[in-house]
Enzyme design. Structure first.
Site, PDB file in Angstrom:
ATOM      1  N   GLU A   1       0.837  -1.198   0.000  1.00 18.94           N
ATOM      2  CA  GLU A   1       0.000   0.000   0.000  1.00 18.94           C
ATOM      3  C   GLU A   1       0.874   1.250   0.000  1.00 18.94           C
ATOM      4  OE1 GLU A   1      -4.097  -0.821   2.371  1.00 18.94           O
ATOM      5  OE2 GLU A   1      -2.318  -0.719   3.636  1.00 18.94           O
ATOM      6  N   CYS A   2       0.715   2.099  -0.982  1.00 21.95           N
ATOM      7  CA  CYS A   2       1.378   3.403  -1.068  1.00 21.95           C
ATOM      8  C   CYS A   2       2.896   3.253  -0.932  1.00 21.95           C
ATOM      9  CB  CYS A   2       0.792   4.371  -0.047  1.00 21.95           C
ATOM     10  SG  CYS A   2       1.125   6.117  -0.444  1.00 21.95           S
ATOM     11  N   GLY A   3       3.470   3.448   0.250  1.00 22.08           N
ATOM     12  CA  GLY A   3       4.900   3.232   0.413  1.00 22.08           C
ATOM     13  C   GLY A   3       5.302   1.818   0.042  1.00 22.08           C
TER      14      GLY A   3
ATOM     15  N   MET B   1       5.559   1.700  -3.675  1.00 24.81           N
ATOM     16  CA  MET B   1       6.795   2.339  -4.112  1.00 24.81           C
ATOM     17  C   MET B   1       7.980   1.379  -3.985  1.00 24.81           C
ATOM     18  SD  MET B   1       5.831   5.898  -2.185  1.00 24.81           S
ATOM     19  CE  MET B   1       7.439   6.708  -2.274  1.00 24.81           C
TER      20      MET B   1
ATOM     21  N   THR C   1      -0.836  -0.714  -4.625  1.00 25.22           N
ATOM     22  CA  THR C   1      -1.862   0.309  -4.812  1.00 25.22           C
ATOM     23  C   THR C   1      -1.535   1.546  -4.000  1.00 25.22           C
ATOM     24  OG1 THR C   1      -4.209   0.812  -4.407  1.00 25.22           O
ATOM     25  CG2 THR C   1      -3.211  -0.865  -3.023  1.00 25.22           C
TER      26      THR C   1
END
EC number: 6.3.5.11
Length: 435
Positions: free
Chosen positions: A315-317, A320, A416
């Site tokens: 999720e997010c981080g 990445m 995501t």
């Protein structure tokens, strides 16, 4: 468990400091305090946890629904819950502080900036209370905490100006040591920049703790309890847990532990990926730890095991870290896990901030084809995605990764930008893949 909601007149009014002082005051009076946060934030709850020595519950109508909100509230422990609001009391179209207070039937204590006012503090509080009637909402503004208020004549003037049915519940003095430093995404995390304990204790002495506890009341219980009957030990989930991956809702970890063996690892500390049947990479600050992540054996192992079909959810981080590379706003570049076909770049301004709704266009780790997921996105990065990349979601509300799509997917890996809550059911489906 009784509860109160501390709401601000606007963002930046000092809700977090007032909340921490209220938690401390109630604790010093002998109460067991359960902290909570209205809205999807991860950072303010980290400060709650330091002072209360207990995880802070996330209360968000968009993420959880009204029954899920109540379930999450009642899973807390203690005899009084202190809920910090989000933005101003009425701000937000998906899950404002007022919506959360109304759904839980909790009284609101309004935090008003009193730095340059006395009678105007009372007028402001009265206006916020009467506005609820004007918009036909049942919001019980029961009292006021005066933020940045001096004692003596200043405090007396505020108290005397309030009508009899609006309680003066004390003040937070204007003290420089009560300021928390910030950066992109918000305040520093609680473990990084905790408030000085003696200063917070002194500030809490200016609150009327007996009245605060008396104002609090218990909300109704949920009509339905979410099924959490799966046997623990059916699979092992590795959860990244360090300064780069620190954005986790307590309910998510509770759900994972209810149905699997959970083991944590710290990629930035040099930990390798432990033996596991699935990986959860939460959000956080990977952009502050690019070198450590580039050298991390855990990311190399995740890349290898993802290619073999290991379920990996970021999720997010976490998204990445699953991409090929991450470049900071200063131009520092590091190789990441290389599972997802994209390169991530940080920017000086945020790229997305909203509650989101995603519709699955294919079956994926967190939802079946055609299902919708509600979540929240807030990030300063963007992803340069390969032309042939595959996505799992169409974005019905929000920005997503690119071109109205979210959920980069490869093998059994999903990345995501949206943070989702355990009440969404996303982690139940993830656990199915793990088992």
């Amino acid at each position: 468990m009784k509860g109160i909601v501390l709401a601000g007149t606007r963002s930046g009014v000092g809700k977090t400091v007032a909340t921490l002082a209220t938690i401390r005051a109630l604790q010093d009076a002998g109460h067991a305090v359960q902290p909570a946060k209205a809205g999807p934030d991860f950072i303010d709850p980290s400060h709650h946890a330091v002072v209360a020595d207990a995880p802070s519950r996330t209360l968000d109508l968009w993420l959880e629904g009204s029954d899920g909100l109540r379930r999450n509230y009642h899973r807390g422990t203690g005899d009084v819950c202190v809920v910090e609001g989000v933005m101003g009391l009425y701000d937000g179209d998906c899950s404002s502080t007022a919506m959360v207070a109304e759904a839980l039937d909790l009284p609101v204590v309004l935090v008003v900036d009193a730095k340059a006012g006395m009678e105007s503090v009372a007028a402001t509080a009265l206006g916020f209370r009467e506005y609820a009637t004007a918009i036909d909402r049942e919001i019980d503004v029961a009292g006021v905490i005066a933020q940045r208020a001096h004692g003596g004549r200043h405090a007396d003037g505020i108290r005397d100006a309030l009508p009899d049915d609006l309680a003066y519940l004390g003040r937070v003095p204007p003290t420089a040591d009560l300021e928390i430093p910030d950066r992109h995404l918000g305040l520093h995390m609680g473990a990084e920049s905790p408030l000085d304990d003696e200063t917070l204790a002194a500030a809490s002495e200016n609150l009327h703790v007996d009245q605060l506890f008396e104002v609090a009341r218990a909300p109704p219980k949920p009509e339905l309890e979410r099924d959490q009957s799966a046997d623990a030990g059916d699979g092992r989930v590795a959860v990244a847990d360090d300064a780069a991956f620190c954005f986790r809702y307590p309910a998510t970890i509770e759900r994972l532990r209810a149905a699997a063996d959970v083991v944590t690892f710290a990629p930035t500390a040099g930990d390798d990926l432990p033996e596991c049947d699935g990986v959860y990479l939460p959000g956080g600050y990977p952009e502050l730890h690019v070198d450590a992540l580039a050298d991390s054996p855990a990311l190399d192992t995740i890349g290898e095991r993802a290619a073999d079909g290991l379920p990996v959810f970021g999720e997010c981080g976490g998204l990445m870290a699953l991409c090929r590379s991450l470049t900071t706003a200063d131009g520092e570049r590091g190789e990441m896990a290389g599972v997802l076909p994209a390169d991530v770049e940080m920017h000086d301004r945020y790229q997305a901030l909203d509650h989101v709704e995603l519709r699955a266009t294919r079956g994926t780790l967190t939802s079946a084809s055609g299902e919708t997921l509600r979540g929240h996105e807030f990030h300063y990065s963007s992803a340069n995605v390969d032309r042939d990349a595959r996505f799992a979601f169409e974005v019905e509300r929000g920005d997503g990764i690119v071109d109205g799509q979210d959920g980069l997917t490869e093998y059994q890996t999903l990345g995501t930008y949206a943070h989702v809550h355990a009440e969404s059911g996303a982690f139940d489906r993830f656990l199915d893949a793990v088992r």
